[in-house]
Design a protein around this motif. Structure first.
Motif, PDB file in Angstrom:
ATOM      1  N   LEU A 150      -4.973   7.969  -3.653  1.00  0.00           N
ATOM      2  CA  LEU A 150      -5.871   7.441  -2.878  1.00  0.00           C
ATOM      3  C   LEU A 150      -5.513   6.415  -4.116  1.00  0.00           C
ATOM      4  N   LEU A 151      -6.137   6.737  -5.662  1.00  0.00           N
ATOM      5  CA  LEU A 151      -6.280   5.813  -6.893  1.00  0.00           C
ATOM      6  C   LEU A 151      -4.711   5.907  -7.292  1.00  0.00           C
ATOM      7  N   PRO A 176       5.018  10.298  -4.754  1.00  0.00           N
ATOM      8  CA  PRO A 176       4.492  10.688  -3.753  1.00  0.00           C
ATOM      9  C   PRO A 176       4.484  10.334  -2.500  1.00  0.00           C
ATOM     10  N   THR A 177       4.376  11.144  -1.130  1.00  0.00           N
ATOM     11  CA  THR A 177       3.771  10.623   0.026  1.00  0.00           C
ATOM     12  C   THR A 177       2.604  11.364   0.429  1.00  0.00           C
ATOM     13  N   TRP A 178       2.265  11.513   1.427  1.00  0.00           N
ATOM     14  CA  TRP A 178       1.357  12.437   1.644  1.00  0.00           C
ATOM     15  C   TRP A 178       1.859  14.093   2.610  1.00  0.00           C
ATOM     16  N   LYS A 179       2.726  13.890   2.648  1.00  0.00           N
ATOM     17  CA  LYS A 179       3.453  15.339   2.640  1.00  0.00           C
ATOM     18  C   LYS A 179       3.702  16.107   1.458  1.00  0.00           C
ATOM     19  N   SER A 180       3.373  15.349   0.437  1.00  0.00           N
ATOM     20  CA  SER A 180       3.733  16.074  -1.268  1.00  0.00           C
ATOM     21  C   SER A 180       1.784  16.748  -0.836  1.00  0.00           C
ATOM     22  N   ILE A 181       1.748  16.217  -0.870  1.00  0.00           N
ATOM     23  CA  ILE A 181       0.492  16.963  -1.181  1.00  0.00           C
ATOM     24  C   ILE A 181       0.335  18.957  -0.230  1.00  0.00           C
ATOM     25  N   GLY A 182       1.115  18.196   0.537  1.00  0.00           N
ATOM     26  CA  GLY A 182       1.494  19.607   2.027  1.00  0.00           C
ATOM     27  C   GLY A 182       2.620  20.555   0.789  1.00  0.00           C
ATOM     28  N   VAL A 183       2.624  19.890   0.594  1.00  0.00           N
ATOM     29  CA  VAL A 183       4.173  20.825  -0.214  1.00  0.00           C
ATOM     30  C   VAL A 183       3.747  21.409  -1.699  1.00  0.00           C
ATOM     31  N   ALA A 184       2.708  20.498  -2.187  1.00  0.00           N
ATOM     32  CA  ALA A 184       1.736  20.862  -3.739  1.00  0.00           C
ATOM     33  C   ALA A 184       1.102  21.885  -3.123  1.00  0.00           C
ATOM     34  N   PHE A 214      -1.880   5.521  -5.959  1.00  0.00           N
ATOM     35  CA  PHE A 214      -0.905   4.948  -4.729  1.00  0.00           C
ATOM     36  C   PHE A 214      -1.323   4.280  -4.131  1.00  0.00           C
ATOM     37  N   VAL A 215      -2.343   4.170  -2.413  1.00  0.00           N
ATOM     38  CA  VAL A 215      -2.871   3.378  -1.673  1.00  0.00           C
ATOM     39  C   VAL A 215      -3.524   2.658  -2.335  1.00  0.00           C
ATOM     40  N   LEU A 216      -4.547   2.794  -2.986  1.00  0.00           N
ATOM     41  CA  LEU A 216      -5.680   1.761  -3.452  1.00  0.00           C
ATOM     42  C   LEU A 216      -4.911   0.527  -3.852  1.00  0.00           C
ATOM     43  N   PRO A 217      -3.962   0.575  -4.822  1.00  0.00           N
ATOM     44  CA  PRO A 217      -2.767  -0.318  -5.661  1.00  0.00           C
ATOM     45  C   PRO A 217      -2.441  -0.734  -5.027  1.00  0.00           C
ATOM     46  N   GLY A 218      -1.840  -0.097  -3.799  1.00  0.00           N
ATOM     47  CA  GLY A 218      -1.036  -0.716  -2.446  1.00  0.00           C
ATOM     48  C   GLY A 218      -1.350  -1.676  -1.680  1.00  0.00           C
ATOM     49  N   SER A 219      -2.760  -1.718  -1.778  1.00  0.00           N
ATOM     50  CA  SER A 219      -3.036  -2.233  -0.557  1.00  0.00           C
ATOM     51  C   SER A 219      -3.992  -3.967  -1.922  1.00  0.00           C
ATOM     52  N   TRP A 220      -4.897  -2.976  -3.177  1.00  0.00           N
ATOM     53  CA  TRP A 220      -4.355  -4.588  -3.796  1.00  0.00           C
ATOM     54  C   TRP A 220      -3.474  -5.355  -3.904  1.00  0.00           C
ATOM     55  N   LYS A 221      -2.141  -4.869  -3.447  1.00  0.00           N
ATOM     56  CA  LYS A 221      -1.102  -5.632  -4.160  1.00  0.00           C
ATOM     57  C   LYS A 221      -0.587  -6.399  -3.289  1.00  0.00           C
ATOM     58  N   GLN A 222      -1.112  -5.745  -1.794  1.00  0.00           N
ATOM     59  CA  GLN A 222      -0.725  -6.955  -0.319  1.00  0.00           C
ATOM     60  C   GLN A 222      -1.719  -7.841  -0.434  1.00  0.00           C
ATOM     61  N   HIS A 223      -3.188  -7.948  -0.855  1.00  0.00           N
ATOM     62  CA  HIS A 223      -4.181  -8.497  -0.563  1.00  0.00           C
ATOM     63  C   HIS A 223      -4.083  -9.547  -1.815  1.00  0.00           C
ATOM     64  N   SER A 224      -3.316  -9.272  -2.849  1.00  0.00           N
ATOM     65  CA  SER A 224      -2.682 -10.546  -3.721  1.00  0.00           C
ATOM     66  C   SER A 224      -1.873 -11.482  -3.652  1.00  0.00           C
ATOM     67  N   GLN A 225      -1.498 -11.013  -2.903  1.00  0.00           N
ATOM     68  CA  GLN A 225       0.310 -11.118  -2.701  1.00  0.00           C
ATOM     69  C   GLN A 225      -0.190 -12.485  -1.352  1.00  0.00           C
ATOM     70  N   LYS A 226      -1.393 -11.520  -0.566  1.00  0.00           N
ATOM     71  CA  LYS A 226      -1.504 -13.351   0.776  1.00  0.00           C
ATOM     72  C   LYS A 226      -2.342 -13.936   0.011  1.00  0.00           C
ATOM     73  N   ASN A 227      -3.251 -13.610  -0.976  1.00  0.00           N
ATOM     74  CA  ASN A 227      -4.238 -15.174  -0.667  1.00  0.00           C
ATOM     75  C   ASN A 227      -3.213 -15.455  -1.853  1.00  0.00           C
ATOM     76  N   ASN A 228      -2.209 -15.190  -2.434  1.00  0.00           N
ATOM     77  CA  ASN A 228      -1.163 -16.361  -3.433  1.00  0.00           C
ATOM     78  C   ASN A 228      -0.243 -17.186  -2.253  1.00  0.00           C
ATOM     79  N   SER A 229       0.339 -16.758  -1.219  1.00  0.00           N
ATOM     80  CA  SER A 229       0.998 -17.108  -0.353  1.00  0.00           C
ATOM     81  C   SER A 229       0.154 -17.529   0.477  1.00  0.00           C
ATOM     82  N   LYS A 230      -0.997 -17.967   0.687  1.00  0.00           N
ATOM     83  CA  LYS A 230      -1.810 -18.540   1.560  1.00  0.00           C
ATOM     84  C   LYS A 230      -2.823 -20.097   0.339  1.00  0.00           C
TER      85      LYS A 230
END
Length: 254
Positions: free
Chosen positions: A230-231, A161-169, A233-249
């Motif tokens: 948040l639980l 879903p997107t943030w707009k999906s909350i409005g739809v619901a 989609f948003v937070l898992p996405g942030s953790w994944k990006q953070h993990s990818q940045k650490n692996n790249s470093k």
């Protein structure tokens, strides 16, 4: 099978957070963990995806059909209490259509409104019967299936879903409340607890007297929908990006 299993006058009353209730909560947690843990394996096999999807559809249909059979067999089917106009009844029907059609619009509604309503029902059930009564089993199977249908589409079918999906619901909930409210007024019912609070303890007891709790529910719904987004989609996405940045470093240092 004992008569008390179906008897609507059964004396075995439900008590919130009794052993029977806590066991159902644990079962739900286990089912969700299994769905999450096995998601990759399920994705790889079309037959597994199809089987699980239709099993959930079967659970949803069977729970609704058997409920109405029980109403009729016990002579207690009434337009004021037995129509599928509660939030979970409506989202149950929408979940069936969502799974069969893979509708993204219905996914937004079932994920937010369905999951929130079903979770609230599991944690604070408006229920008169305890284990092993039919209504106890039917109640939890129906709500488990609503939750699992949303999680299946999220974890296995990769719907997001997107943030707009909350409005739809939220719009869906308000339109549904207006329609159900009109029906309540016409036939003297209390579907979705729009006319008064449930007789058993629930989260609504914390939201003020009627009709103010109806306004409070708007804010609670928005809060819960936001937390889910948040639980999941948003937070898992942030953790994944953070993990990818650490692996790249780490690779750059090698």
């Amino acid at each position: 099978m004992p008569d008390s299993f179906f008897d609507y006058q059964s004396a075995n009353a439900f008590h919130a957070y009794s052993t029977a209730h806590l066991i159902q909560i644990v079962i739900l947690i286990i089912l969700c963990l299994l769905m999450f843990t096995l998601r990759s394996a399920i994705k790889r096999k079309a037959s597994a995806k199809r089987t699980i999807r239709y099993v959930i559809v079967g659970m949803l249909i069977l729970s609704e059909v058997t409920l109405n059979i029980w109403y009729v067999s016990q002579g207690i089917w009434r337009t004021r209490t037995s129509l599928p106009l509660e939030l979970c009844s409506v989202t149950l029907l929408l979940a069936i259509i969502m799974l069969l059609t893979r509708s993204r619009l219905l996914y937004s509604i079932v994920f937010f409104a369905g999951m929130t309503g079903a979770l609230q029902a599991v944690l604070t059930p408006s229920l008169d019967y305890t284990y092993p009564h039919f209504r106890f089993l039917q109640f939890f199977i129906a709500h488990f299936a609503i939750i699992l249908s949303a999680l299946y589409m999220t974890w296995v079918e990769d719907y997001r879903p997107t943030w707009k999906s909350i409005g739809v619901a939220l719009i869906f909930l308000n339109v549904l409340a207006v329609v159900v409210g009109i029906i309540n007024y016409m036939i003297g019912s209390n579907y979705m607890f729009l006319m008064h609070k449930p007789l058993t303890p629930s989260i609504i007891d914390w939201l003020g007297p009627h009709p103010y709790y109806l306004l409070s529910e708007q804010g609670i719904a928005l809060l819960f929908f936001t937390i889910l987004h948040l639980l999941f989609f948003v937070l898992p996405g942030s953790w994944k990006q953070h993990s990818q940045k650490n692996n790249s470093k780490e690779k750059s240092y090698l």
